[in-house]
Design a protein around this motif. Sequence first.
Motif, short mmCIF file in Angstrom:
data_model
loop_
_atom_site.label_atom_id
_atom_site.label_comp_id
_atom_site.label_asym_id
_atom_site.label_seq_id
_atom_site.Cartn_x
_atom_site.Cartn_y
_atom_site.Cartn_z
N ARG A 95 18.55 4.27 -31.62
CA ARG A 95 19.57 3.61 -32.45
C ARG A 95 19.18 3.61 -33.91
NH1 ARG A 95 20.00 -0.25 -28.09
NH2 ARG A 95 18.69 -1.72 -29.25
N PHE A 96 17.89 3.39 -34.19
CA PHE A 96 17.41 3.41 -35.57
C PHE A 96 17.73 4.76 -36.21
CE2 PHE A 96 14.15 4.81 -38.55
CZ PHE A 96 14.16 3.80 -39.49
N TYR A 97 17.41 5.85 -35.51
CA TYR A 97 17.63 7.17 -36.09
C TYR A 97 19.10 7.55 -36.13
CZ TYR A 97 12.65 7.85 -36.45
OH TYR A 97 11.34 7.71 -36.81
N GLU A 98 19.89 7.03 -35.21
CA GLU A 98 21.33 7.27 -35.29
C GLU A 98 21.90 6.70 -36.59
OE1 GLU A 98 23.04 5.52 -31.84
OE2 GLU A 98 22.39 7.13 -30.49
N VAL A 99 21.45 5.50 -36.96
CA VAL A 99 21.90 4.88 -38.20
C VAL A 99 21.49 5.71 -39.40
CG1 VAL A 99 21.63 2.86 -39.72
CG2 VAL A 99 21.95 2.54 -37.26
N ARG A 100 20.23 6.17 -39.41
CA ARG A 100 19.74 6.93 -40.56
C ARG A 100 20.40 8.30 -40.67
NH1 ARG A 100 19.52 4.66 -43.93
NH2 ARG A 100 18.07 5.92 -45.15
N VAL A 101 20.59 8.97 -39.54
CA VAL A 101 21.26 10.28 -39.57
C VAL A 101 22.70 10.12 -40.03
CG1 VAL A 101 22.10 12.18 -38.13
CG2 VAL A 101 19.75 11.36 -37.86
N ALA A 102 23.38 9.09 -39.53
CA ALA A 102 24.77 8.86 -39.94
C ALA A 102 24.87 8.55 -41.43
CB ALA A 102 25.37 7.72 -39.12
#
Length: 202
Positions: free
Chosen positions: A127-134
Amino acid sequence: MSAEPGTVRPGGRTARVRAAVLRAAGDVLAEQGFAHLDLADVARRAEVGKTTVYRRWGSVTGLVADLLAEMAEESLPRTETGGVLGDLRANARLVRGTLADPRQGALFRAVIAAATGDGRTAEALRRFYEVRVAEWAPCVEQGVARGELPVGTDASEVVRAVSAPLYYTLLTTGVAPGVAAADRAAEAAVAAARAGVFVVRA
């Protein structure tokens, strides 16, 4: 239905308690790793009641999940330079700066190691990386709109391609990549994107 422990964002005194506990948890992770993260010790470091910590987060993995959510929310916003290479170079340097930071780099190594054996930590990390990629994907989408990259380029995959070699360097050598490596990662990802490597095929 009640929310999972650590997922409700508080205000006032509760917000101050949360900030103190998350800061203490991050310190333990950076200093000693996931194996030594203990809710009672975190409560002592944060100078809050042990019962408060157990009631709010419930478990070590609940605490780590909330810590990652907080880190995602507080990450710096994307930089827009007017060109996709400049944007992604800024992204690479931001990632590199995080990994080179004595506290943040150690913290990420600890969480990544924990995620290999704990499902909830792994999900929180995703979830952390989903936020950053988005957050950074629009830089690639704008590059497509400007004609810098082919139509159909998968923006998220390009952003991941920028960060991947930087994490690999850290995890395989124990040494954070330098600025030159960050720039090279961005340049390689953009070159591949321009060549159509990341175009989604029907």
